[in-house]
Design a protein around this motif. Structure first.
Motif, mmCIF file in Angstrom:
data_model
loop_
_atom_site.group_PDB
_atom_site.id
_atom_site.type_symbol
_atom_site.label_atom_id
_atom_site.label_comp_id
_atom_site.label_asym_id
_atom_site.label_seq_id
_atom_site.Cartn_x
_atom_site.Cartn_y
_atom_site.Cartn_z
ATOM 1 N N ASN A 47 0.805 -1.225 0.000
ATOM 2 C CA ASN A 47 0.000 0.000 0.000
ATOM 3 C C ASN A 47 0.836 1.273 0.000
ATOM 4 N N THR A 48 2.146 1.158 -0.076
ATOM 5 C CA THR A 48 3.002 2.342 -0.148
ATOM 6 C C THR A 48 2.886 2.935 -1.548
ATOM 7 N N PRO A 49 2.565 4.229 -1.657
ATOM 8 C CA PRO A 49 2.460 4.822 -2.986
ATOM 9 C C PRO A 49 3.843 4.987 -3.625
ATOM 10 N N THR A 50 3.863 5.113 -4.925
ATOM 11 C CA THR A 50 5.121 5.350 -5.629
ATOM 12 C C THR A 50 5.731 6.643 -5.108
ATOM 13 N N GLY A 51 6.984 6.601 -4.761
ATOM 14 C CA GLY A 51 7.651 7.752 -4.155
ATOM 15 C C GLY A 51 7.633 7.678 -2.641
ATOM 16 N N GLY A 52 6.740 6.869 -2.060
ATOM 17 C CA GLY A 52 6.727 6.632 -0.623
ATOM 18 C C GLY A 52 6.027 7.676 0.206
ATOM 19 N N ILE A 53 5.411 8.691 -0.411
ATOM 20 C CA ILE A 53 4.779 9.761 0.366
ATOM 21 C C ILE A 53 3.307 9.838 -0.025
ATOM 22 N N PRO A 54 2.385 9.838 0.894
ATOM 23 C CA PRO A 54 2.556 9.640 2.326
ATOM 24 C C PRO A 54 2.805 8.155 2.635
ATOM 25 N N ALA A 55 3.617 7.916 3.624
ATOM 26 C CA ALA A 55 3.950 6.542 4.007
ATOM 27 C C ALA A 55 2.716 5.840 4.529
ATOM 28 N N CYS A 56 2.574 4.574 4.149
ATOM 29 C CA CYS A 56 1.423 3.830 4.653
ATOM 30 C C CYS A 56 1.539 3.689 6.169
ATOM 31 N N GLY A 57 0.394 3.723 6.830
ATOM 32 C CA GLY A 57 0.379 3.602 8.283
ATOM 33 C C GLY A 57 0.712 4.891 9.008
ATOM 34 N N SER A 58 1.003 5.964 8.265
ATOM 35 C CA SER A 58 1.333 7.230 8.934
ATOM 36 C C SER A 58 0.050 8.010 9.219
ATOM 37 N N LEU A 59 0.188 9.084 9.967
ATOM 38 C CA LEU A 59 -0.957 9.931 10.303
ATOM 39 C C LEU A 59 -1.184 11.017 9.266
#
Length: 156
Positions: free
Chosen positions: A76-88
């Motif tokens: 579920n991490t998007p390409t580029g990593g932002i926003p990180a999955c599981g983050s607020l």
């Protein structure tokens, strides 16, 4: 004068050659020395392939670890990593942290094993804790060679 000259000739004649005892001592000393020398040659001949086995195992470990580290942290991490999955962060998705058959994220390699070369086996474990995944790749090869490399993949 003739007697002195005669004595010198006799002494020189007596000093020519070696005795049988000296010859036997020489053969024993050379035999012992060559035995030790041959023993070291045999040892090096038996172990001359070890560096090649270790290099091949290290290459197999490093290549698989690099392949896994290049993947996304989670499915579920998007390409580029932002926003990180599981983050607020706004729009962040929930991390699944479960392996599946897609092989498109780090978790999918947990329990993976293969044989990169004849006589070599490679296995991977992935452990998730505190938004980090510890990836450990181990290769076992001939001559009881075993090499492990580990790296963390962070969720960012």
């Amino acid at each position: 004068m003739r007697t002195n000259l005669h004595r010198a000739i006799v002494l020189n004649a007596a000093q020519q050659g070696i005795s049988i005892i000296e010859l036997i001592v020489f053969i024993v000393v050379v035999g012992l020395a060559s035995g030790a020398l041959f023993k070291s040659y045999i040892f090096s001949a038996q172990h001359n392939a070890d560096p090649m086995i270790q290099v091949r195992a290290l290459e197999a470990v490093q290549s698989k670890l690099d392949e896994i580290l290049a993947l996304k942290y989670d499915e579920n991490t998007p390409t580029g990593g932002i926003p990180a999955c599981g983050s607020l962060d706004l729009g962040a998705s929930v991390c699944t942290n479960t392996p599946d058959a897609n092989m498109n994220d780090v978790d999918d390699y947990h329990g993976f094993s293969d044989s990169p070369y004849t006589g070599y086996t490679r296995s991977v474990t992935v452990v998730t804790a505190a938004n980090q995944k510890l990836i450990t790749v181990t290769v076992a090869g001939p001559s009881n060679v075993s090499i492990s490399l580990a790296a963390y993949r962070a969720n960012f």
